[in-house]
Scaffold this active site. Structure first.
Site, PDB file in Angstrom:
ATOM      1  N   CYS A 170       2.471  15.479 -12.701  1.00  0.00           N
ATOM      2  CA  CYS A 170       3.422  14.709 -13.545  1.00  0.00           C
ATOM      3  C   CYS A 170       3.704  13.363 -13.087  1.00  0.00           C
ATOM      4  CB  CYS A 170       4.583  15.659 -13.691  1.00  0.00           C
ATOM      5  SG  CYS A 170       5.895  15.754 -12.368  1.00  0.00           S
ATOM      6  N   HIS A 227       0.885  -1.184  -0.001  1.00  0.00           N
ATOM      7  CA  HIS A 227       0.115   0.065  -0.064  1.00  0.00           C
ATOM      8  C   HIS A 227       0.760   1.376   0.110  1.00  0.00           C
ATOM      9  CE1 HIS A 227      -3.844  -2.071   1.631  1.00  0.00           C
ATOM     10  NE2 HIS A 227      -3.797  -2.392   0.333  1.00  0.00           N
ATOM     11  N   CYS A 237       5.121  20.158  -6.344  1.00  0.00           N
ATOM     12  CA  CYS A 237       6.230  19.585  -7.126  1.00  0.00           C
ATOM     13  C   CYS A 237       7.111  20.610  -7.439  1.00  0.00           C
ATOM     14  CB  CYS A 237       5.681  18.880  -8.405  1.00  0.00           C
ATOM     15  SG  CYS A 237       6.693  18.162  -9.484  1.00  0.00           S
ATOM     16  N   GLY A 257      -2.148  -9.458  12.391  1.00  0.00           N
ATOM     17  CA  GLY A 257      -2.645  -7.920  12.870  1.00  0.00           C
ATOM     18  C   GLY A 257      -3.276  -7.250  11.499  1.00  0.00           C
TER      19      GLY A 257
HETATM   20  C1  BJW Z   1      -3.904  -6.799  16.522  1.00  0.00           C
HETATM   21  C2  BJW Z   1      -3.214  -5.781  17.552  1.00  0.00           C
HETATM   22  C3  BJW Z   1      -2.191  -6.395  18.249  1.00  0.00           C
HETATM   23  C4  BJW Z   1      -4.971  -4.697  16.838  1.00  0.00           C
HETATM   24  N1  BJW Z   1      -1.761  -7.723  17.828  1.00  0.00           N
HETATM   25  N2  BJW Z   1      -3.163  -7.678  16.134  1.00  0.00           N
HETATM   26  C5  BJW Z   1     -16.282  -4.839  -2.638  1.00  0.00           C
HETATM   27  C6  BJW Z   1     -17.039  -3.943  -2.331  1.00  0.00           C
HETATM   28  C7  BJW Z   1     -16.886  -2.474  -2.145  1.00  0.00           C
HETATM   29  C8  BJW Z   1     -15.378  -2.117  -2.386  1.00  0.00           C
HETATM   30  C9  BJW Z   1     -14.577  -2.889  -2.862  1.00  0.00           C
HETATM   31  C10 BJW Z   1     -14.824  -4.360  -2.949  1.00  0.00           C
HETATM   32  N3  BJW Z   1     -13.729  -5.023  -3.282  1.00  0.00           N
HETATM   33  C11 BJW Z   1     -12.766  -4.280  -3.534  1.00  0.00           C
HETATM   34  C12 BJW Z   1     -13.233  -2.917  -3.191  1.00  0.00           C
HETATM   35  C13 BJW Z   1     -12.703  -1.902  -3.018  1.00  0.00           C
HETATM   36  C14 BJW Z   1     -11.627  -1.516  -1.979  1.00  0.00           C
HETATM   37  C15 BJW Z   1     -11.835  -2.422  -0.755  1.00  0.00           C
HETATM   38  O1  BJW Z   1     -11.413  -3.574  -0.422  1.00  0.00           O
HETATM   39  N4  BJW Z   1     -13.062  -2.059  -0.012  1.00  0.00           N
HETATM   40  C16 BJW Z   1     -13.448  -2.936   1.391  1.00  0.00           C
HETATM   41  C17 BJW Z   1     -13.286  -2.236   2.504  1.00  0.00           C
HETATM   42  C18 BJW Z   1     -14.797  -3.357   0.769  1.00  0.00           C
HETATM   43  N5  BJW Z   1     -10.486  -1.950  -2.398  1.00  0.00           N
HETATM   44  C19 BJW Z   1      -9.612  -0.769  -2.779  1.00  0.00           C
HETATM   45  O2  BJW Z   1     -10.230   0.218  -3.249  1.00  0.00           O
HETATM   46  C20 BJW Z   1      -8.239  -1.233  -3.460  1.00  0.00           C
HETATM   47  N6  BJW Z   1      -7.969  -1.051  -4.399  1.00  0.00           N
HETATM   48  C21 BJW Z   1      -8.507  -1.767  -5.653  1.00  0.00           C
HETATM   49  O3  BJW Z   1      -9.193  -2.767  -5.231  1.00  0.00           O
HETATM   50  O4  BJW Z   1      -8.535  -1.352  -6.847  1.00  0.00           O
HETATM   51  C22 BJW Z   1      -9.280  -1.878  -7.710  1.00  0.00           C
HETATM   52  C23 BJW Z   1     -10.874  -1.391  -7.602  1.00  0.00           C
HETATM   53  C24 BJW Z   1     -11.105  -0.370  -7.477  1.00  0.00           C
HETATM   54  C25 BJW Z   1     -12.346   0.148  -7.390  1.00  0.00           C
HETATM   55  C26 BJW Z   1     -13.578  -0.522  -7.087  1.00  0.00           C
HETATM   56  C27 BJW Z   1     -13.140  -1.972  -7.207  1.00  0.00           C
HETATM   57  C28 BJW Z   1     -11.833  -2.371  -7.293  1.00  0.00           C
HETATM   58  C29 BJW Z   1      -7.178  -0.216  -2.504  1.00  0.00           C
HETATM   59  C30 BJW Z   1      -7.146  -0.338  -1.083  1.00  0.00           C
HETATM   60  C31 BJW Z   1      -6.177   0.603  -0.465  1.00  0.00           C
HETATM   61  C32 BJW Z   1      -6.450   0.494   0.989  1.00  0.00           C
HETATM   62  N7  BJW Z   1      -5.664   1.728   1.617  1.00  0.00           N
HETATM   63  C33 BJW Z   1      -5.708   1.882   2.858  1.00  0.00           C
HETATM   64  C34 BJW Z   1      -4.735   3.336   3.290  1.00  0.00           C
HETATM   65  C35 BJW Z   1      -3.247   3.337   2.901  1.00  0.00           C
HETATM   66  C36 BJW Z   1      -2.543   4.587   3.117  1.00  0.00           C
HETATM   67  C37 BJW Z   1      -2.618   4.856   4.457  1.00  0.00           C
HETATM   68  O5  BJW Z   1      -2.226   4.364   5.434  1.00  0.00           O
HETATM   69  O6  BJW Z   1      -2.827   5.993   4.858  1.00  0.00           O
HETATM   70  O7  BJW Z   1      -4.661   0.873   3.551  1.00  0.00           O
HETATM   71  S1  BJW Z   1      -7.076   1.916   3.824  1.00  0.00           S
HETATM   72  C38 BJW Z   1      -6.362   0.970   5.105  1.00  0.00           C
HETATM   73  O8  BJW Z   1      -6.842  -0.549   5.219  1.00  0.00           O
HETATM   74  C39 BJW Z   1      -4.940   0.924   4.966  1.00  0.00           C
HETATM   75  C40 BJW Z   1      -4.625  -0.679   5.496  1.00  0.00           C
HETATM   76  O9  BJW Z   1      -3.546  -1.018   4.730  1.00  0.00           O
HETATM   77  C41 BJW Z   1      -5.784  -1.402   4.907  1.00  0.00           C
HETATM   78  C42 BJW Z   1      -6.158  -2.725   5.680  1.00  0.00           C
HETATM   79  O10 BJW Z   1      -6.094  -2.277   7.152  1.00  0.00           O
HETATM   80  P1  BJW Z   1      -5.591  -3.380   8.132  1.00  0.00           P
HETATM   81  O11 BJW Z   1      -4.095  -3.283   8.192  1.00  0.00           O
HETATM   82  O12 BJW Z   1      -6.096  -4.657   8.182  1.00  0.00           O
HETATM   83  O13 BJW Z   1      -5.998  -2.507   9.673  1.00  0.00           O
HETATM   84  P2  BJW Z   1      -7.283  -2.634  10.406  1.00  0.00           P
HETATM   85  O14 BJW Z   1      -7.440  -1.438  11.206  1.00  0.00           O
HETATM   86  O15 BJW Z   1      -8.420  -2.814   9.507  1.00  0.00           O
HETATM   87  O16 BJW Z   1      -6.964  -3.923  11.284  1.00  0.00           O
HETATM   88  C43 BJW Z   1      -6.124  -4.158  12.345  1.00  0.00           C
HETATM   89  C44 BJW Z   1      -6.240  -5.575  12.975  1.00  0.00           C
HETATM   90  O17 BJW Z   1      -5.431  -5.600  13.967  1.00  0.00           O
HETATM   91  C45 BJW Z   1      -7.549  -5.774  13.511  1.00  0.00           C
HETATM   92  O18 BJW Z   1      -7.718  -7.173  13.020  1.00  0.00           O
HETATM   93  C46 BJW Z   1      -7.110  -5.915  14.983  1.00  0.00           C
HETATM   94  O19 BJW Z   1      -7.927  -6.917  15.629  1.00  0.00           O
HETATM   95  C47 BJW Z   1      -5.790  -6.337  14.902  1.00  0.00           C
HETATM   96  N8  BJW Z   1      -4.969  -5.683  16.009  1.00  0.00           N
HETATM   97  N9  BJW Z   1      -3.754  -4.668  17.740  1.00  0.00           N
HETATM   98  C48 BJW Z   1      -2.357  -8.204  16.887  1.00  0.00           C
HETATM   99  N10 BJW Z   1      -1.320  -5.596  19.161  1.00  0.00           N
HETATM  100 ZN    ZN Z   2       5.261  17.151 -10.871  1.00  0.00          ZN
END
Ligand code: BJW
Ligand code: ZN
Length: 248
Positions: free
Chosen positions: A138, A127, A155, A195
Site C-alpha cells: 500500500c 537514495h 505493514c 567520497g
Molecule cells: C573515500 C574514503 C574516504 C573511500 N574519504 N573518499 C547504464 C548501464 C546499466 C545500468 C544503468 C545505466 N545507466 C543507469 C543505469 C541504472 C543504474 C546504474 O547507474 N547502474 C550503474 C552501476 C551502471 N541506476 C539505477 O538503477 C538508478 N535508477 C535509475 O536510473 O532509474 C531509471 C532506470 C531504471 C532502469 C534502467 C535504467 C534507468 C538507481 C540507483 C540506486 C542506487 N542504490 C544504491 C543502494 C541504496 C540503498 C542502500 O544504501 O542500501 O545506492 S547502490 C549504492 O551505490 C548506493 C550508493 O548511494 C550508490 C553510490 O555509491 P557510492 O556512494 O559512490 O559508493 P562507492 O562504494 O561506489 O564509492 C565510495 C568512494 O569513496 C570510492 O570512490 C572511494 O575511493 C571513496 N572513499 N574512503 C574519501 N575516507
Molecule cells: Zn501496507
C-alpha cells in the site's frame, strides 16, 4: 627543483578553501566514502562484501522479491552498525561550512543519516533513508528507528511486506527531489564532490551538469574517479582529514 607532494597538496587545499569561502551558492555531493572513517563500509572495492554477498547485488528489487529475509538481514545488520557509530570530522566540517555560507545544499547518496546527526540542515537524501520503511503493497511510509526490524516486518495497515525506503537499482529516484538536485547543479557556482565513485546514475551525471552550468567543481576522494579528468581540482586523501582543513 622538485616541489614535494605535501607542498602541492597544501596549495590545492588553500586554493579550494578560498573558492569555498567565496561561494555564493555551494552544492556538496557526498557518497559512501564520507562515512567510511565512521566505520560504515562502502559499496564497491574490498569493502563491498557482506557475508560473501556483493552488497550491490542485494540492493535490488529482484533480490528482495527472491529472498526478502536475506535482504532484511542485510538491512538489519546495517541499522545495527549505524546505530553504534558516530559521525566523523568530515560530516562535522560540512555542518560548520553550511553555517558560514549564504546558500548551501548537501545532496547525499548515503542512507545512514550521519549528515543530519552532525548538524547539517539543508540535506537532500537522494537514495532514501535507512530509518524509514515503506509498505511494498500500500506504499504507506513509517519512520522506524528499531535497530532490528525482525526477519519479515509487516505493514500495520494492510499486512503487506515492509521494505527499506531506499532506492534500489532499476528503481526511479524521487522525481521532485531529482529535479531539485539537477536545478541546484545547474545554478550553483561551486560544487564539491566527496567520497563517491561516481558510477551510479543518475547521480553520477550531476558533476557534469554543474560544470556545464559554469560551476567550479572540486573533488575529495582517496582515489581518482571517472569525473576527475573533467573537473577543476581533485584532492586525493581521506575526507575526515581534508575537510576540516578546508573549513578551519
Ligand atoms: C573515500 C574514503 C574516504 C573511500 N574519504 N573518499 C547504464 C548501464 C546499466 C545500468 C544503468 C545505466 N545507466 C543507469 C543505469 C541504472 C543504474 C546504474 O547507474 N547502474 C550503474 C552501476 C551502471 N541506476 C539505477 O538503477 C538508478 N535508477 C535509475 O536510473 O532509474 C531509471 C532506470 C531504471 C532502469 C534502467 C535504467 C534507468 C538507481 C540507483 C540506486 C542506487 N542504490 C544504491 C543502494 C541504496 C540503498 C542502500 O544504501 O542500501 O545506492 S547502490 C549504492 O551505490 C548506493 C550508493 O548511494 C550508490 C553510490 O555509491 P557510492 O556512494 O559512490 O559508493 P562507492 O562504494 O561506489 O564509492 C565510495 C568512494 O569513496 C570510492 O570512490 C572511494 O575511493 C571513496 N572513499 N574512503 C574519501 N575516507
Ligand atoms: Zn501496507
Amino acid at each position: 627543483m622538485h616541489r614535494s607532494d605535501t607542498t602541492m597538496d597544501d596549495e590545492k587545499i588553500a586554493f579550494l578553501k578560498e573558492r569555498l569561502r567565496r561561494a555564493k551558492k555551494l552544492m556538496v555531493l557526498t557518497g559512501a566514502g564520507i562515512s567510511a572513517e565512521s566505520g560504515v563500509p562502502t559499496f564497491r572495492g574490498q569493502d563491498g562484501l557482506w557475508q560473501n554477498y556483493n552488497v550491490t547485488d542485494l540492493a535490488t528489487p529482484q533480490a528482495f522479491a527472491a529472498n526478502p529475509k536475506l535482504v532484511w538481514a542485510f538491512y538489519n545488520w546495517r541499522r545495527n552498525l549505524i546505530s553504534q557509530i558516530k559521525e566523523n570530522p568530515a560530516h562535522q566540517a560540512l555542518a560548520i561550512l553550511e553555517e558560514s555560507l549564504p546558500d548551501f545544499t548537501l545532496v547525499t547518496q548515503n542512507v545512514d543519516g550521519l549528515h543530519r546527526r552532525a548538524g547539517s540542515k539543508n540535506i537532500i537524501e537522494i537514495h532514501g533513508n535507512l530509518w524509514q520503511v515503506k509498505c511494498s503493497q500500500c506504499r504507506q511510509k513509517y519512520i522506524d528507528m528499531s535497530v532490528n526490524m525482525g526477519t519479515l516486518p509487516l505493514c500495520k495497515i494492510c499486512g503487506g511486506l515492509l521494505r527499506p525506503d531506499v532506492v534500489w537499482f532499476g528503481e526511479n529516484l524521487d522525481h521532485q527531489l531529482l529535479q531539485r538536485v539537477e536545478e541546484t547543479a545547474q545554478t550553483c557556482d561551486v560544487l564539491l564532490v566527496i567520497g563517491t565513485s561516481c558510477q551510479v546514475y543518475p547521480v553520477a551525471a550531476i558533476p557534469m551538469i554543474a560544470k556545464n552550468g559554469g560551476a567550479f567543481a572540486g573533488e575529495i576522494n582517496t582515489e581518482e574517479t571517472p569525473i576527475t579528468a573533467g573537473i577543476d581540482i581533485t584532492i586525493i586523501g581521506k575526507a575526515g582529514e581534508i575537510l576540516p582543513l578546508l573549513v578551519k
